[in-house]
Design a protein around this motif. Structure first.
Motif, mmCIF file in Angstrom:
data_model
loop_
_atom_site.group_PDB
_atom_site.id
_atom_site.type_symbol
_atom_site.label_atom_id
_atom_site.label_comp_id
_atom_site.label_asym_id
_atom_site.label_seq_id
_atom_site.Cartn_x
_atom_site.Cartn_y
_atom_site.Cartn_z
ATOM 1 N N LEU A 125 32.728 37.192 36.561
ATOM 2 C CA LEU A 125 33.134 37.378 35.172
ATOM 3 C C LEU A 125 33.330 36.032 34.493
ATOM 4 C CD1 LEU A 125 35.774 40.255 35.171
ATOM 5 C CD2 LEU A 125 33.638 40.182 33.919
ATOM 6 N N PRO A 126 32.739 35.859 33.323
ATOM 7 C CA PRO A 126 33.020 34.649 32.548
ATOM 8 C C PRO A 126 34.390 34.801 31.883
ATOM 9 C CG PRO A 126 31.543 36.074 31.340
ATOM 10 C CD PRO A 126 31.775 36.727 32.679
ATOM 11 N N ASN A 127 34.854 33.776 31.202
ATOM 12 C CA ASN A 127 36.140 33.855 30.501
ATOM 13 C C ASN A 127 36.053 34.685 29.231
ATOM 14 O OD1 ASN A 127 37.527 32.296 32.394
ATOM 15 N ND2 ASN A 127 36.801 30.414 31.449
ATOM 16 N N PRO A 168 31.805 44.170 40.211
ATOM 17 C CA PRO A 168 32.118 42.758 40.449
ATOM 18 C C PRO A 168 31.710 42.212 41.819
ATOM 19 C CG PRO A 168 34.109 44.081 40.513
ATOM 20 C CD PRO A 168 33.004 44.988 40.057
ATOM 21 N N LYS A 169 31.387 43.079 42.774
ATOM 22 C CA LYS A 169 30.971 42.612 44.103
ATOM 23 C C LYS A 169 29.453 42.568 44.252
ATOM 24 C CE LYS A 169 33.761 45.796 45.701
ATOM 25 N NZ LYS A 169 34.454 46.768 46.495
ATOM 26 N N ALA A 170 28.742 42.884 43.192
ATOM 27 C CA ALA A 170 27.284 42.983 43.263
ATOM 28 C C ALA A 170 26.633 41.624 43.496
ATOM 29 C CB ALA A 170 26.740 43.599 41.980
ATOM 30 N N ARG A 211 39.682 43.367 35.979
ATOM 31 C CA ARG A 211 38.626 43.552 34.982
ATOM 32 C C ARG A 211 39.188 44.099 33.674
ATOM 33 N NH1 ARG A 211 34.543 47.133 37.790
ATOM 34 N NH2 ARG A 211 36.352 47.839 38.895
ATOM 35 N N VAL A 212 40.141 43.357 33.121
ATOM 36 C CA VAL A 212 40.772 43.739 31.863
ATOM 37 C C VAL A 212 40.253 42.817 30.765
ATOM 38 C CG1 VAL A 212 42.960 44.003 30.631
ATOM 39 C CG2 VAL A 212 42.833 44.532 33.078
ATOM 40 N N LEU A 213 39.781 43.434 29.682
ATOM 41 C CA LEU A 213 39.249 42.690 28.546
ATOM 42 C C LEU A 213 40.126 42.918 27.326
ATOM 43 C CD1 LEU A 213 35.477 43.686 28.878
ATOM 44 C CD2 LEU A 213 36.656 41.789 29.963
#
Length: 153
Positions: A99-101, A79-81, A134-136
Motif C-alpha cells: 500500500l502506498p501512503n 495485500p499478500k498478493a 487497510r483503512v483509508l
C-alpha cells in the motif's frame, strides 16, 4: 498425478496474480476491470490449497501487464498478493504489492456530499491511515472508508 495437484496451463505472455486472499479473486477481477471482453484468456482458481495461507486464489491473464494503479487496487483488496510478469513463458518480473501512503483516482468516496462526488470532476485522493488494517480516509471530507465497500472509478 496426485489428487491434490492443480493443473493450470502456463501462459506465454501476461500476468499471474498469486497469493490472493481466499475468496477475493472475483473482487480482484472486478476492481481491475478484467472480464475477458478483449479476448484475453483468463484463468481463475478459487480456494486453492496453499501451504503458506491454507487457501488462496490465483488469476492468470494473458496479454495484460498491470500498471501502478492496478497494483494499488490490488494492495487494498489482497495485500499478500504477488504479481508475476511472464514473457515467452518465463518469469521476467516478480513483485509484492504494498500500500502506498495515498491512493489517487482509483476509489470514489462513499460520502454522497463529498466534493469528489459533485459535478466539479475533482479526482479522489485517499490517505492510507492504517496499512495493516487497510483503512483509508478521504482527503477532502475526512470520511473513513471500509475497504470492503469501496467503489472503483
Amino acid at each position: 498425478m496426485e489428487q491434490s495437484e492443480l493443473m493450470v496451463r502456463r501462459i506465454k505472455e501476461g500476468t499471474v496474480i498469486d497469493h490472493i486472499d481466499e475468496g477475493k479473486g472475483i473482487q480482484v477481477l472486478n476492481a481491475l476491470r478484467i472480464d475477458g471482453s478483449d479476448g484475453s484468456l483468463i484463468t481463475i482458481a478459487l480456494n486453492v490449497p496453499s501451504g503458506k495461507f491454507k487457501k488462496k486464489d490465483i488469476i492468470k491473464v494473458e496479454n495484460k501487464f498491470l500498471k501502478d494503479d492496478d497494483t494499488n487496487k490490488l494492495a487494498v483488496i489482497a495485500p499478500k498478493a504477488t504479481i508475476n510478469m511472464i514473457k515467452d513463458y518465463k518469469l521476467v518480473e516478480k513483485r509484492r504489492v504494498s500500500l502506498p501512503n495515498e491512493i489517487d483516482r482509483i476509489f470514489r468516496c462513499s460520502n454522497p456530499d463529498c466534493v469528489t462526488n459533485s459535478t466539479e470532476h475533482i479526482e479522489s485522493i485517499m490517505d492510507v491511515i492504517d496499512k495493516e488494517g487497510r483503512v483509508l480516509k478521504c482527503r477532502y471530507c475526512s470520511r473513513v472508508l471500509d475497504v470492503n465497500q469501496l467503489k472503483y472509478n
